[in-house]
Design an enzyme around this catalytic site. Sequence first.
Site, PDB file in Angstrom:
ATOM      1  N   PHE A 185      -2.867  -8.595  -3.362  1.00 32.34           N
ATOM      2  CA  PHE A 185      -1.705  -8.076  -2.839  1.00 32.34           C
ATOM      3  C   PHE A 185      -1.048  -8.857  -1.664  1.00 32.34           C
ATOM      4  CE2 PHE A 185       0.850  -4.997  -0.351  1.00 32.34           C
ATOM      5  CZ  PHE A 185       1.517  -4.410  -1.385  1.00 32.34           C
ATOM      6  N   ASP A 239     -10.372  -5.539   1.211  1.00 29.86           N
ATOM      7  CA  ASP A 239      -9.078  -4.456   0.957  1.00 29.86           C
ATOM      8  C   ASP A 239      -9.410  -3.414   0.165  1.00 29.86           C
ATOM      9  OD1 ASP A 239      -6.776  -3.019   0.717  1.00 29.86           O
ATOM     10  OD2 ASP A 239      -5.594  -4.945   0.753  1.00 29.86           O
ATOM     11  N   TYR A 278      -2.273   6.415   2.283  1.00 29.63           N
ATOM     12  CA  TYR A 278      -1.469   7.260   1.470  1.00 29.63           C
ATOM     13  C   TYR A 278      -1.461   7.220  -0.088  1.00 29.63           C
ATOM     14  CZ  TYR A 278       0.621   2.519   1.814  1.00 29.63           C
ATOM     15  OH  TYR A 278       0.887   1.197   1.672  1.00 29.63           O
ATOM     16  N   LYS A 279      -2.737   6.429  -0.436  1.00 28.17           N
ATOM     17  CA  LYS A 279      -2.914   6.585  -1.915  1.00 28.17           C
ATOM     18  C   LYS A 279      -3.759   7.740  -2.505  1.00 28.17           C
ATOM     19  CE  LYS A 279      -2.274   1.470  -1.860  1.00 28.17           C
ATOM     20  NZ  LYS A 279      -0.946   1.322  -2.638  1.00 28.17           N
ATOM     21  N   ARG A 319       2.228   0.519 -14.738  1.00 28.92           N
ATOM     22  CA  ARG A 319       0.708   0.754 -14.116  1.00 28.92           C
ATOM     23  C   ARG A 319       0.959   2.457 -13.924  1.00 28.92           C
ATOM     24  NH1 ARG A 319      -0.581  -0.832  -8.000  1.00 28.92           N
ATOM     25  NH2 ARG A 319       1.241   0.773  -7.653  1.00 28.92           N
TER      26      ARG A 319
HETATM   27  C1  LIG Z   1      -4.166  -3.806  -2.098  1.00 23.03           C
HETATM   28  C2  LIG Z   1      -2.823  -3.383  -0.942  1.00 23.03           C
HETATM   29  N1  LIG Z   1      -3.310  -3.698   0.384  1.00 23.03           N
HETATM   30  C3  LIG Z   1      -2.329  -3.565   1.342  1.00 23.03           C
HETATM   31  C4  LIG Z   1      -1.266  -2.637   1.042  1.00 23.03           C
HETATM   32  C5  LIG Z   1      -0.237  -2.454   2.131  1.00 23.03           C
HETATM   33  O1  LIG Z   1      -0.537  -1.354   3.041  1.00 23.03           O
HETATM   34  P1  LIG Z   1       0.527  -1.004   4.370  1.00 23.03           P
HETATM   35  O2  LIG Z   1       1.830  -0.984   3.787  1.00 23.03           O
HETATM   36  O3  LIG Z   1      -0.174   0.193   4.604  1.00 23.03           O
HETATM   37  O4  LIG Z   1       0.351  -2.216   5.292  1.00 23.03           O
HETATM   38  C6  LIG Z   1      -1.304  -2.169  -0.234  1.00 23.03           C
HETATM   39  C7  LIG Z   1       0.019  -1.242  -0.397  1.00 23.03           C
HETATM   40  O5  LIG Z   1       0.433  -0.943  -1.485  1.00 23.03           O
HETATM   41  C8  LIG Z   1      -1.965  -2.483  -1.164  1.00 23.03           C
HETATM   42  O6  LIG Z   1      -1.869  -2.135  -2.593  1.00 23.03           O
END
Ligand SMILES: Cc1ncc(COP(=O)(O)O)c(C=O)c1O
Length: 407
Positions: free
Chosen positions: A125, A194, A219-220, A366
Amino acid sequence: MSLVDAAQQLDGAAPLREFRDRFDLPEGVIYLDGNSLGALPRATKARIAEVVGQEWGEGLIRSWNSADWIALPQRVGGKIAPLIGAQPHEVIACDSTSVNLSKLIAAALHMRSGRKAILSEPGNFPTDIYMVEGLEAQGLATRKLAERDALIDALDEDVALLMLTHVHYKTGETFDMAALTKAAHDAGALVLWDLSHSGGALPVELNKCNADFAAGCGYKYFNGGPGAPAYAYVAERHHGDLQQPLTGWMGHAQPFAFDDDYAPAPGVDRLLAGTPPILGLSALEVGVDMIAEIGIDRLIAKSRELSEFFRQAISERLPDLELVSPTDPTQRGSQISFRHVEAYAICQALIARGIIGDFRDPDILRFGFAPAYVSFEDVARAVEALGEIIETGDWDRAGFKQRAAVT
Ligand SMILES: Cc1ncc(COP(=O)(O)O)c(C=O)c1O
């Protein structure tokens, strides 16, 4: 029997079906994007009304004590902890995942002084990699990327930290957390996971795997609401050495002593920087409570059934659609992705029919199966709609090809 009939039969006996009514889902919408933004629990509406109306409106500043607002980051973190295989005092809910990653990367660099490389995989990510680049620009870190199958060989003497996303955001593929953590430790490096696409969806055993650090989104699958606070984990054995650069007053041992000198609070409390977002944490707490009530084992069992139902139905109806997720449900998270050159327009055509999945650049469709509220019938209807859209070319309209700012 039609696919929808078969799905309705499965729903009649499906576990967790009673939880669907505890979410406020709009009529006529099939929601397969809970891996991006979880749905709204009905209890959140009532809880937020209470926090706003009573705790804030009437209690005013007194609520930091009377409603125990001050302890919310620890309380919510402590509730997330058993869901990710950690002890309550090892997890705190705060900031965004991005910010937590940066703090934890910096903490790892401090613990492995003399080493500078942060090892990850290309296609992780983006924020994870960008956060390394931020520290690199300050001369504190060097970014190192290696493909999945070359990660272990890339663990050389300069690697301070192996930083990986447990469930890949595009493909849903999982890493073997125990094996990679061990390999990193054998090479003298620390590990940061992560958990954004794992937390609240599949079993995670941070303590058993001996993981050093972790962070993930609220939030997921935790259904904490848009921009909900994230969480951060630091293994107890590192609490003494934990040092992070955002040394704000809320991470001070005695914030209300207003001392000129910083003295870190014990353990993960020192990950706090500024004032905790009480509305966001209150909403997150409701979502976490519901996930804890259902239990991760029941969630993963149902999500595998849903995603397998989807995968098998698609492979019969649309055999040419390329699956980019692992075929084996135990090797993937709660999501399934397919590749199609017109993925964006197809996704928009689905949304126009009330079926919300998502698109990931450049060509990924997805679909997330949040088992607390997705039914087999939802899945069957999504397969039928996707089949129709692709077979008839119904995606080929100007309105579906126009990219929005947020995809
Ligand atoms: C794997 C992963 N890491 C980090 C994030 C980013 O998180 P944030 O926007 O809360 O910093 C996301 C957002 O979708 C994600 O999917």
